[in-house]
Design a protein around this motif. Structure first.
Motif, PDB file in Angstrom:
ATOM      1  N   SER A  30       0.689  -1.177  -0.002  1.00 56.77           N
ATOM      2  CA  SER A  30      -0.036   0.103   0.046  1.00 56.77           C
ATOM      3  C   SER A  30       0.946   1.213  -0.111  1.00 56.77           C
ATOM      4  CB  SER A  30      -0.982   0.155   1.156  1.00 56.77           C
ATOM      5  OG  SER A  30      -0.302  -0.026   2.483  1.00 56.77           O
ATOM      6  N   ASP A  73      -6.317  -3.379  -4.979  1.00 60.81           N
ATOM      7  CA  ASP A  73      -6.991  -3.967  -3.892  1.00 60.81           C
ATOM      8  C   ASP A  73      -5.895  -4.060  -2.725  1.00 60.81           C
ATOM      9  OD1 ASP A  73      -8.044  -5.450  -1.830  1.00 60.81           O
ATOM     10  OD2 ASP A  73      -9.502  -6.471  -2.732  1.00 60.81           O
ATOM     11  N   ALA A  75      -5.754  -4.748   0.327  1.00 64.59           N
ATOM     12  CA  ALA A  75      -5.875  -5.859   1.090  1.00 64.59           C
ATOM     13  C   ALA A  75      -5.197  -7.279   0.605  1.00 64.59           C
ATOM     14  CB  ALA A  75      -7.308  -6.093   1.633  1.00 64.59           C
ATOM     15  N   LYS A  76      -5.430  -7.314  -0.638  1.00 63.36           N
ATOM     16  CA  LYS A  76      -5.119  -8.598  -1.566  1.00 63.36           C
ATOM     17  C   LYS A  76      -3.736  -8.302  -2.249  1.00 63.36           C
ATOM     18  CE  LYS A  76      -9.926 -10.254  -2.600  1.00 63.36           C
ATOM     19  NZ  LYS A  76     -10.833 -10.478  -3.576  1.00 63.36           N
TER      20      LYS A  76
END
Length: 124
Positions: A30, A73, A75-76
């Motif tokens: 991220s 994404d 989180a993924k």
């Protein structure tokens, strides 16, 4: 160790769609901007699309604007490239790339890590 693994390439007819995926590992996903590039036979690798660290900002090459959509994404730990209305000229090996920069970058030299590539072939 940072790794990028692309998937989703294949053979599709002109006008069709494909969705490429890129799974990342090895550092805080991220924090990094992500991009897609492509390289057709006999041509230089060219920028396709980029997305910033949060996904709030995207940028596209003129040749794909309105047809391709980049998303992520966190989180993924994945980034995606939805390709619609594919044209013969979209045939290329598509590479996922990762930058130490959190903001959008568009040149090859701004990216620090590369995937192995996935082939996209558009037929008439």
């Amino acid at each position: 160790q940072v790794q990028l693994v692309e998937s989703g390439g294949g053979l599709v007819q002109a006008g069709g769609s494909l969705r490429l995926s890129c799974a990342a590992s090895g550092r805080t996903f991220s924090s990094d901007a992500m991009g897609w590039f492509r390289q057709a036979p006999g041509k230089e690798r060219e920028f396709v699309a980029a997305i910033n660290w949060s996904g709030s900002s995207t940028y596209y090459a003129d040749s794909v604007k309105g047809r391709f959509t980049i998303s992520r994404d966190n989180a993924k730990k994945s980034v995606y490239l939805q390709m619609n209305s594919l044209e013969l000229e979209d045939t290329a090996i598509y590479y996922c790339a990762r930058s130490h920069s959190p903001g959008i970058v568009t040149t090859r030299h701004d990216y620090n890590y590369w995937g192995q590539g996935t082939q996209v072939t558009v037929s008439s």
